[in-house]
Design a protein around this motif. Structure first.
Motif, PDB file in Angstrom:
ATOM      1  N   VAL A   1       0.868  -1.260   0.122  1.00 15.20           N
ATOM      2  CA  VAL A   1      -0.028   0.038  -0.055  1.00 15.20           C
ATOM      3  C   VAL A   1       1.035   1.014  -0.174  1.00 15.20           C
ATOM      4  N   SER A   2       0.503   2.277  -0.844  1.00 16.58           N
ATOM      5  CA  SER A   2       1.306   3.488  -0.934  1.00 16.58           C
ATOM      6  C   SER A   2       0.455   4.647  -1.200  1.00 16.58           C
ATOM      7  N   SER A   3       0.965   5.789  -0.892  1.00 23.49           N
ATOM      8  CA  SER A   3      -0.103   7.037  -1.281  1.00 23.49           C
ATOM      9  C   SER A   3       0.618   8.216  -1.881  1.00 23.49           C
ATOM     10  N   ASP A   4      -0.027   8.838  -2.517  1.00 23.72           N
ATOM     11  CA  ASP A   4       0.257  10.323  -3.115  1.00 23.72           C
ATOM     12  C   ASP A   4      -0.508  11.211  -2.565  1.00 23.72           C
ATOM     13  N   ASN A   5       0.265  11.914  -1.610  1.00 20.90           N
ATOM     14  CA  ASN A   5      -0.489  12.884  -0.721  1.00 20.90           C
ATOM     15  C   ASN A   5      -1.190  13.960  -1.616  1.00 20.90           C
ATOM     16  N   ALA A   6      -0.295  14.319  -2.843  1.00 18.49           N
ATOM     17  CA  ALA A   6      -0.553  15.571  -3.623  1.00 18.49           C
ATOM     18  C   ALA A   6      -1.821  15.361  -4.202  1.00 18.49           C
ATOM     19  N   LYS A   7      -2.107  14.006  -4.721  1.00 17.15           N
ATOM     20  CA  LYS A   7      -3.359  13.624  -5.486  1.00 17.15           C
ATOM     21  C   LYS A   7      -4.407  13.011  -4.776  1.00 17.15           C
ATOM     22  N   ASN A   8      -4.104  12.989  -3.293  1.00 19.64           N
ATOM     23  CA  ASN A   8      -5.198  12.370  -2.241  1.00 19.64           C
ATOM     24  C   ASN A   8      -5.552  11.123  -3.038  1.00 19.64           C
ATOM     25  N   THR A   9      -4.758  10.191  -3.192  1.00 22.96           N
ATOM     26  CA  THR A   9      -4.733   9.125  -3.454  1.00 22.96           C
ATOM     27  C   THR A   9      -4.230   7.957  -3.055  1.00 22.96           C
TER      28      THR A   9
END
Length: 121
Positions: free
Chosen positions: A70-78
Motif C-alpha cells: 500500500v502506498s499514497s500520493d498525498n498531493a493527489k489524495n490517492t
C-alpha cells in the motif's frame, strides 16, 4: 461531501499483478487513514491493508503480507494497492475506506463502492 472512488480492478491470471487506486475527496490524510477491505462471494468483509500517511504506519492482513503493498500520493489524495503474485483466493470486491487509523479493530467511517478483482487459475 466525502467520496472514495476505486479503480483498477479486473481479470488477471494467477501469479499476475494489479494495481488498485483510491481517489478520495472531502477530507485529508490528517483526518483519516485509508484502508482496503475485500469481500469474496459468500464471505464476510475483511480488512486487507491500511496506510496512515500522517504517521507512516501501515497494516497488512497475514494472507497478503509480502505480496501486496500500500502506498499514497498525498498531493493527489490517492492511495494505491499494488497486488502481486495474485491467487484465486484473492478474488473479491475490493473496497477503499476511510478509517480512524491503521490499528485493530478497524473503525470505518466511509466506504467506496468497490472494484471487482477476479483471479483465474
Amino acid at each position: 461531501e466525502v467520496q472514495l472512488v476505486e479503480s483498477g480492478g479486473g481479470l488477471v491470471q494467477a501469479g499476475g499483478s494489479l494495481r488498485l487506486s483510491c481517489a478520495f475527496s472531502g477530507f485529508t490524510f490528517d483526518d483519516y487513514a485509508i484502508g482496503w477491505f475485500r469481500q469474496a462471494p459468500g464471505q464476510e468483509r475483511e480488512g486487507v491493508s491500511c496506510i496512515s500517511p500522517s504517521d507512516g504506519s501501515t497494516y497488512y492482513t497475514d494472507s497478503v503480507k509480502g505480496r501486496f503493498t500500500v502506498s499514497s500520493d498525498n498531493a493527489k489524495n490517492t492511495v494505491y494497492l499494488q497486488m502481486n503474485s495474485l491467487k484465486p483466493e484473492d478474488t473479491a470486491v475490493y473496497y477503499c475506506v476511510a478509517e480512524l487509523d491503521c490499528t485493530l479493530p478497524h473503525v470505518v467511517d466511509y466506504w467506496g463502492k468497490g472494484t471487482l478483482v477476479t483471479v483465474s487459475s
